[in-house]
Scaffold this motif. Structure first.
Motif, PDB file in Angstrom:
ATOM      1  N   GLU A  35       0.936  -0.843  -0.023  1.00  0.00           N
ATOM      2  CA  GLU A  35      -0.273   0.380   0.016  1.00  0.00           C
ATOM      3  C   GLU A  35       0.705   1.376   0.005  1.00  0.00           C
ATOM      4  O   GLU A  35       1.451   1.335   0.766  1.00  0.00           O
ATOM      5  N   PRO A  36       0.584   2.219  -0.827  1.00  0.00           N
ATOM      6  CA  PRO A  36       1.317   3.156  -0.762  1.00  0.00           C
ATOM      7  C   PRO A  36       1.274   3.971   0.611  1.00  0.00           C
ATOM      8  O   PRO A  36       2.496   4.979   0.453  1.00  0.00           O
ATOM      9  N   GLU A  37       0.273   4.133   1.433  1.00  0.00           N
ATOM     10  CA  GLU A  37      -0.065   4.663   2.586  1.00  0.00           C
ATOM     11  C   GLU A  37       1.519   4.405   3.429  1.00  0.00           C
ATOM     12  O   GLU A  37       1.953   4.954   4.013  1.00  0.00           O
ATOM     13  N   ARG A  38       1.717   3.775   3.739  1.00  0.00           N
ATOM     14  CA  ARG A  38       2.194   2.224   4.592  1.00  0.00           C
ATOM     15  C   ARG A  38       3.682   3.149   3.832  1.00  0.00           C
ATOM     16  O   ARG A  38       5.328   2.945   4.790  1.00  0.00           O
ATOM     17  N   LEU A  39       4.146   2.622   2.151  1.00  0.00           N
ATOM     18  CA  LEU A  39       5.316   3.172   2.529  1.00  0.00           C
ATOM     19  C   LEU A  39       5.792   4.738   2.491  1.00  0.00           C
ATOM     20  O   LEU A  39       7.364   5.230   3.017  1.00  0.00           O
ATOM     21  N   ASP A  40       4.256   5.702   1.940  1.00  0.00           N
ATOM     22  CA  ASP A  40       4.898   7.010   2.192  1.00  0.00           C
ATOM     23  C   ASP A  40       5.167   6.856   3.981  1.00  0.00           C
ATOM     24  O   ASP A  40       6.385   8.010   4.367  1.00  0.00           O
ATOM     25  N   LEU A  41       4.563   6.300   5.171  1.00  0.00           N
ATOM     26  CA  LEU A  41       4.789   6.357   6.228  1.00  0.00           C
ATOM     27  C   LEU A  41       6.675   5.964   6.654  1.00  0.00           C
ATOM     28  O   LEU A  41       6.596   6.525   8.027  1.00  0.00           O
ATOM     29  N   MET A  42       6.634   4.891   5.515  1.00  0.00           N
ATOM     30  CA  MET A  42       8.097   4.730   6.047  1.00  0.00           C
ATOM     31  C   MET A  42       9.421   6.304   5.452  1.00  0.00           C
ATOM     32  O   MET A  42      10.792   6.261   6.379  1.00  0.00           O
ATOM     33  N   LYS A  43       9.166   6.556   4.442  1.00  0.00           N
ATOM     34  CA  LYS A  43       9.432   7.442   4.426  1.00  0.00           C
ATOM     35  C   LYS A  43       9.467   9.271   5.096  1.00  0.00           C
ATOM     36  O   LYS A  43      10.266   9.691   5.345  1.00  0.00           O
ATOM     37  N   ALA A  44       8.587   8.896   6.071  1.00  0.00           N
ATOM     38  CA  ALA A  44       8.060  10.108   6.955  1.00  0.00           C
ATOM     39  C   ALA A  44       9.282   9.800   8.141  1.00  0.00           C
ATOM     40  O   ALA A  44       9.300  10.477   8.948  1.00  0.00           O
ATOM     41  N   LEU A  45       9.250   8.697   8.124  1.00  0.00           N
ATOM     42  CA  LEU A  45      10.255   7.926   9.563  1.00  0.00           C
ATOM     43  C   LEU A  45      11.588   7.602   8.752  1.00  0.00           C
ATOM     44  O   LEU A  45      12.577   7.642   9.672  1.00  0.00           O
ATOM     45  N   SER A  46      11.891   9.047   8.050  1.00  0.00           N
ATOM     46  CA  SER A  46      13.239   8.460   6.988  1.00  0.00           C
ATOM     47  C   SER A  46      13.855   6.639   6.940  1.00  0.00           C
ATOM     48  O   SER A  46      14.906   7.094   7.121  1.00  0.00           O
ATOM     49  N   ALA A  47      12.683   5.978   6.842  1.00  0.00           N
ATOM     50  CA  ALA A  47      13.616   4.745   7.188  1.00  0.00           C
ATOM     51  C   ALA A  47      14.393   4.388   5.471  1.00  0.00           C
ATOM     52  O   ALA A  47      13.821   4.860   4.771  1.00  0.00           O
ATOM     53  N   SER A  48      15.204   3.457   5.653  1.00  0.00           N
ATOM     54  CA  SER A  48      15.970   3.276   4.368  1.00  0.00           C
ATOM     55  C   SER A  48      15.551   2.161   3.533  1.00  0.00           C
ATOM     56  O   SER A  48      14.369   2.030   3.475  1.00  0.00           O
ATOM     57  N   ARG A  49      15.541   2.352   2.442  1.00  0.00           N
ATOM     58  CA  ARG A  49      14.925   1.065   1.489  1.00  0.00           C
ATOM     59  C   ARG A  49      15.151  -0.237   2.016  1.00  0.00           C
ATOM     60  O   ARG A  49      14.144  -0.579   1.400  1.00  0.00           O
ATOM     61  N   LEU A  50      16.710  -0.356   2.371  1.00  0.00           N
ATOM     62  CA  LEU A  50      16.007  -1.927   3.096  1.00  0.00           C
ATOM     63  C   LEU A  50      15.854  -1.918   4.198  1.00  0.00           C
ATOM     64  O   LEU A  50      14.673  -2.925   4.155  1.00  0.00           O
ATOM     65  N   GLN A  51      15.298  -1.000   4.786  1.00  0.00           N
ATOM     66  CA  GLN A  51      14.407  -0.910   6.278  1.00  0.00           C
ATOM     67  C   GLN A  51      12.924  -1.187   6.122  1.00  0.00           C
ATOM     68  O   GLN A  51      11.976  -1.766   5.976  1.00  0.00           O
ATOM     69  N   THR A  52      12.639  -0.711   4.075  1.00  0.00           N
ATOM     70  CA  THR A  52      11.389  -0.603   4.038  1.00  0.00           C
ATOM     71  C   THR A  52      10.727  -1.636   2.974  1.00  0.00           C
ATOM     72  O   THR A  52       9.948  -2.313   3.669  1.00  0.00           O
ATOM     73  N   TYR A  53      11.932  -2.482   2.591  1.00  0.00           N
ATOM     74  CA  TYR A  53      12.219  -3.851   1.699  1.00  0.00           C
ATOM     75  C   TYR A  53      11.382  -4.817   2.819  1.00  0.00           C
ATOM     76  O   TYR A  53      10.264  -5.456   2.890  1.00  0.00           O
ATOM     77  N   LEU A  54      12.460  -5.225   4.069  1.00  0.00           N
ATOM     78  CA  LEU A  54      12.629  -6.131   5.539  1.00  0.00           C
ATOM     79  C   LEU A  54      11.140  -5.744   6.058  1.00  0.00           C
ATOM     80  O   LEU A  54      10.948  -6.552   6.052  1.00  0.00           O
ATOM     81  N   ARG A  55      10.346  -5.234   6.661  1.00  0.00           N
ATOM     82  CA  ARG A  55       9.845  -4.457   7.332  1.00  0.00           C
ATOM     83  C   ARG A  55       8.245  -3.893   6.784  1.00  0.00           C
ATOM     84  O   ARG A  55       7.234  -3.994   7.700  1.00  0.00           O
ATOM     85  N   VAL A  56       8.455  -3.862   5.432  1.00  0.00           N
ATOM     86  CA  VAL A  56       6.656  -4.164   4.810  1.00  0.00           C
ATOM     87  C   VAL A  56       6.749  -4.439   3.762  1.00  0.00           C
ATOM     88  O   VAL A  56       5.273  -5.333   3.290  1.00  0.00           O
ATOM     89  N   LYS A  57       7.294  -4.139   2.429  1.00  0.00           N
ATOM     90  CA  LYS A  57       7.068  -4.782   1.450  1.00  0.00           C
ATOM     91  C   LYS A  57       6.814  -6.587   1.557  1.00  0.00           C
ATOM     92  O   LYS A  57       6.398  -7.138   1.217  1.00  0.00           O
ATOM     93  N   LEU A  58       8.143  -6.871   2.491  1.00  0.00           N
ATOM     94  CA  LEU A  58       8.049  -8.625   2.722  1.00  0.00           C
ATOM     95  C   LEU A  58       7.044  -8.751   2.760  1.00  0.00           C
ATOM     96  O   LEU A  58       6.731  -9.837   2.703  1.00  0.00           O
ATOM     97  N   PRO A  59       6.729  -8.825   4.079  1.00  0.00           N
ATOM     98  CA  PRO A  59       5.929  -9.032   5.253  1.00  0.00           C
ATOM     99  C   PRO A  59       4.238  -8.663   3.681  1.00  0.00           C
ATOM    100  O   PRO A  59       3.809  -9.679   4.217  1.00  0.00           O
ATOM    101  N   THR A  60       4.078  -7.512   3.516  1.00  0.00           N
ATOM    102  CA  THR A  60       3.229  -7.512   2.313  1.00  0.00           C
ATOM    103  C   THR A  60       2.593  -8.463   1.159  1.00  0.00           C
ATOM    104  O   THR A  60       1.892  -8.910   1.599  1.00  0.00           O
TER     105      THR A  60
END
Length: 284
Positions: free
Chosen positions: A178-203
């Protein structure tokens, strides 16, 4: 006047609801098992009646009793016996497992890169679909030539058939975030790897397990195809040898074993998904 509030009532209602749902799931499982057993019995009765009424020769369609006898003769032996099903089945499953792990790992890795990097998708996706469109039985002789008549060709065939389902499902699952979850990770200054491991991979996890569910069966099929074309050991060799001496009951017994193994592998993947991806609705 003093008033008392019954705080245990909501908890009691929730417990009763949970118990009713658990009882319903238990009844559904029992009904499903009963229907499966009834279906198997019905199939065997129709099979036996067709053989007897139509007088089908055993070298065309053996009776269920002959298949059971062939199955029992291959199972009622020591595990290390050369005349039983155990050693050939172990040989097939071990190489199918190696190919499955290789194909699933490469599919997940490449699917993730394609979903993360648009240029990688543009360059590699056409080749992936071109490879998948090729009939595997047509390229199997090439793999036999390249990898030899040993175990290497079985591993390569298993990996090849596992690769594409994992690639497509991993790619689709990661892209479904979901784009909303990606926007949230951007707002938290998460790296690409952190976004992948914590959001994209579980999705993508339900999609990945769907790919594993298909890939584990395809890996077994790929191994059997390689054994048909050239191998010294394996359940595919047993089938080929039984066909050579017109032992159709032995062929059917081997196919029954493969069917049971396929169902067991499917249930193993679903059980693992139920434990790992507990938020998924696919196992319900």
């Amino acid at each position: 006047m003093s008033s008392t509030v019954n705080v245990s009532a909501p908890h009691s209602f929730a417990e009763q609801t949970t118990k009713r749902l658990a009882e319903k799931r238990r009844r559904d499982r029992i009904n499903n098992i009963a229907l499966t057993i009834a279906g198997v019995i019905g199939l065997l009765l129709i099979w036996k009646a067709a053989v007897e009424i139509l007088q089908v020769p055993p070298y065309i369609l053996p009776s269920p009793e002959n298949v059971f006898n062939a199955l029992w003769s291959g199972l009622a032996v020591p595990i290390d016996s050369r005349v039983g099903f155990y050693l050939p089945l172990w040989n097939t499953l071990s190489h199918a497992a190696i190919g499955f792990l290789i194909g699933a790992s490469l599919g997940l890795l490449l699917g993730s890169f394609m979903a993360e990097f648009r240029p990688v998708e543009i360059v590699l996706m056409p080749y992936a679909f071109a490879l998948q469109s090729l009939p595997k039985i047509a390229i199997a002789p090439l793999i036999i030539v390249w990898c030899g008549f040993g175990n290497g060709s079985k591993v390569v065939m298993a990996a090849l058939l596992t690769f594409f389902p994992m690639l497509v499902n991993s790619f689709a699952g990661i892209r479904s975030t979901e784009p909303e979850r990606l926007d949230l990770m951007k707002a938290l200054s998460a790296s690409r790897l952190q976004t992948y491991l914590r959001v994209k991979l579980p999705t993508a996890a339900p999609y990945i397990f769907a790919g594993l569910d298909m890939g584990v069966v395809y890996a077994l099929l790929g191994t059997i195809v390689a054994e048909f074309l050239g191998a010294q050991e394996g359940i595919g060799v047993v089938i080929t040898q039984a066909q050579a001496v017109t032992d159709i009951a032995g062929v059917f017994a081997s196919l029954v074993i493969l069917g049971v193994v396929g169902i067991a592998l499917h249930l193993l993947i679903r059980f693992t998904e139920h434990r790992v991806v507990h938020w998924s609705d696919r196992h319900k």
